[in-house]
Scaffold this active site. Structure first.
Site, PDB file in Angstrom:
ATOM      1  N   TYR A 127       0.832  -1.207   0.000  1.00  0.00           N
ATOM      2  CA  TYR A 127       0.000   0.000   0.000  1.00  0.00           C
ATOM      3  C   TYR A 127       0.865   1.255   0.000  1.00  0.00           C
ATOM      4  CZ  TYR A 127      -3.109   3.604   1.872  1.00  0.00           C
ATOM      5  OH  TYR A 127      -3.800   4.773   2.076  1.00  0.00           O
ATOM      6  N   VAL A 128       1.835   1.303   0.903  1.00  0.00           N
ATOM      7  CA  VAL A 128       2.702   2.474   1.009  1.00  0.00           C
ATOM      8  C   VAL A 128       3.488   2.677  -0.283  1.00  0.00           C
ATOM      9  CG1 VAL A 128       4.741   3.401   2.187  1.00  0.00           C
ATOM     10  CG2 VAL A 128       2.866   2.411   3.521  1.00  0.00           C
TER      11      VAL A 128
END
Length: 214
Positions: A127-128
């Site tokens: 996600y990051v």
């Protein structure tokens, strides 16, 4: 709006309508039409994970700005972070360039440029990395971009007050206040070419956004 039936998008549509705009919601299912009609948004069908850039170009026809508000969801599927959070953003950027839509506001996440701890889980890391790479691509796009990086999102009622800055202390922000920030950014040319984090705070949203400049 990419991710046009998402939680932030559904709060943003009525704000845009009240300001005299016609929001266009890109969403994957005809089933969302009644929900979107209720908040004044026009549905255009687009499945982020199963569409080509040409489909995005067609969906952006007649639009003055793109808001990327899509996300792969909290389902623990790291692959969807790449296909939605990153792939959807990259396709949207490409399509905006081809369609001649210059203004682009992207909802990202706080702290995604910071190094990840060694014990970071695969899903969170994906996600990051997706948000980080999407932001990098937008900054390099030549579009009139704004990147908003909210803190932890909540479903509480709007407060109308925030703290914004290049970096801010970690904290929470309501989705309703993020929607209001997006609307204010779209209406404020000084936010073009700016990237900022946001949490709930003490400064009225209008004042906070007017204080941002590249």
């Amino acid at each position: 709006m990419v991710g046009g039936h998402g939680k932030i998008a559904m709060l943003l549509h009525p704000i845009l309508v009240a300001a005299g705009h016609q929001p266009v919601a890109l969403a994957r299912s005809e089933e969302y039409r009644s929900d979107l009609d209720r908040v004044g948004a026009q549905l255009r069908l687009l499945d982020i994970e199963n569409s080509q850039v040409e489909d995005y170009v067609a969906a952006f026809a007649g639009c003055d700005a793109v808001v990327f508000a899509a996300g792969g969801g909290p389902d623990g599927n790291k692959d969807r972070k790449k296909t939605v959070d990153l792939g959807g953003s990259l396709a949207s950027i490409d399509a905006a360039q081809r369609a001649g839509v210059r203004r682009f506001v992207q909802i990202s996440a706080m702290g995604v440029d910071e190094p990840l701890p060694e014990d970071t889980g695969d899903v969170w890391a994906a996600y990051v990395e997706a948000k980080r790479d999407a932001d990098t691509a937008l900054r390099d796009s030549g579009l009139q971009w704004t990147i908003i990086r909210p803190g932890a999102l909540t479903d509480e009622a709007a407060t109308g007050a925030v703290t914004v800055g290049d970096t801010v202390d970690r904290g929470e922000i309501t989705r309703a206040d993020v929607a209001a920030l997006v609307a204010a950014a779209l209406a404020t040319d000084s936010t073009i070419g700016t990237q900022w984090e946001a949490i709930n705070g003490d400064t009225p949203i209008g004042d906070a956004v007017r204080g941002i400049s590249a």
